[in-house]
Design a protein around this motif. Structure first.
Motif, mmCIF file in Angstrom:
data_model
loop_
_atom_site.group_PDB
_atom_site.id
_atom_site.type_symbol
_atom_site.label_atom_id
_atom_site.label_comp_id
_atom_site.label_asym_id
_atom_site.label_seq_id
_atom_site.Cartn_x
_atom_site.Cartn_y
_atom_site.Cartn_z
ATOM 1 N N UNK A 158 -33.578 -19.490 14.906
ATOM 2 C CA UNK A 158 -34.416 -18.497 14.930
ATOM 3 C C UNK A 158 -34.599 -17.884 16.394
ATOM 4 N N UNK A 159 -34.475 -16.773 16.649
ATOM 5 C CA UNK A 159 -34.397 -15.981 17.757
ATOM 6 C C UNK A 159 -35.164 -14.478 17.499
ATOM 7 N N UNK A 160 -35.107 -13.978 18.658
ATOM 8 C CA UNK A 160 -35.695 -12.523 18.897
ATOM 9 C C UNK A 160 -34.606 -11.490 18.971
ATOM 10 N N UNK A 161 -34.400 -10.618 17.893
ATOM 11 C CA UNK A 161 -33.459 -9.546 18.191
ATOM 12 C C UNK A 161 -34.085 -8.341 18.770
ATOM 13 N N UNK A 162 -33.512 -7.702 19.715
ATOM 14 C CA UNK A 162 -33.919 -6.428 20.473
ATOM 15 C C UNK A 162 -33.208 -5.361 20.383
ATOM 16 N N UNK A 163 -33.758 -4.198 20.489
ATOM 17 C CA UNK A 163 -33.143 -2.930 20.361
ATOM 18 C C UNK A 163 -33.997 -2.002 21.391
#
Length: 240
Positions: free
Chosen positions: A188-193
């Protein structure tokens, strides 16, 4: 002798490991289950689930709310295991959510430090730890009447080329082997754009993390919704 054919085998009971950084939202995954669930909390922190009406057992306190010392919390966990094997629990819950294996492993170490206080007993301590930790994980994983989710913290490590990757924060070789104990292992992680950040579950390994989907039915990136994931694995339709 009963012989089974794999064509008829189903994904009746899911066994899932989820790991990630502190605060990424592992505990709040319990809110997405939408079926009777019991949380076994070793983290002494259920504030993120406030208002969600999910049953929980806090391993840090007894039934009167008195604090249990860390080295004695494994005994409390044993009581929970016995309860989960009762007909009462089996009728009441469909999911067990253990939060987290990282903290439970530390509790085992603290209990063993009392049993092996001398530095000369270090090898015995870690040998005993490996046996107890493996047995505990498999005992809860193999509970026959429940879907089981276990969480763990990540730890950042480096490979032989100096490339950083996310490992599982459980002491000893157990941490490296932990994904093998489960059918589903999600990072589980945070994807950023440029425009947004979103929390996701990664279901297939890369050189930066370990993950797997033994069912073969999940996308590499899934939304953090355990009810939707369970429906997908079991081939059920889920209303949007």
């Amino acid at each position: 002798m009963k012989i089974q054919n794999t064509k008829n085998m189903s994904d009746d009971r899911l066994k899932i490991l989820v790991y990630g950084a502190p605060g990424v939202g592992k505990t709040t995954l319990a809110k997405t289950i939408n079926e009777p669930c019991l949380i076994i909390s070793a983290e002494a922190g259920l504030l993120s689930l406030a208002g969600s009406e999910i049953d929980a057992i806090d391993l840090s306190t007894d039934d009167e709310g008195k604090l249990i010392s860390k080295e004695k919390r494994i005994g409390r966990l044993g009581e929970v295991y016995q309860y989960l094997n009762t007909e009462e629990a089996q009728k009441k819950y469909k999911w067990i959510f253990v939060d987290s294996i990282t903290e439970i492993g530390q509790n085992i170490v603290e209990a063993l430090q009392l049993e092996y206080p001398s530095r000369s007993d270090t090898m015995k301590l870690w040998g005993d730890y490996a046996v107890k930790m493996k047995a505990l994980i498999k005992s809860f994983r193999d509970l026959p009447h429940y879907n089981v989710v276990m969480t763990a913290l990540e730890k950042m490590e480096k490979d032989e080329n100096g490339v950083r990757f996310a490992g599982i924060s459980v002491q000893g070789s157990i941490g490296d082997n932990l994904p093998a104990y489960f059918d589903e292992c999600f990072y589980m992680c945070v994807l950023k754009n440029e425009s947004e950040e979103k929390r996701v579950l990664l279901t297939a390994s890369s050189d930066r993390y370990k993950a797997k989907d033994r069912s073969g039915k999940l996308d590499r990136i899934e939304q953090p919704n355990l009810a939707a994931i369970a429906a997908k694995i079991k081939g059920e339709k889920k209303d949007a």
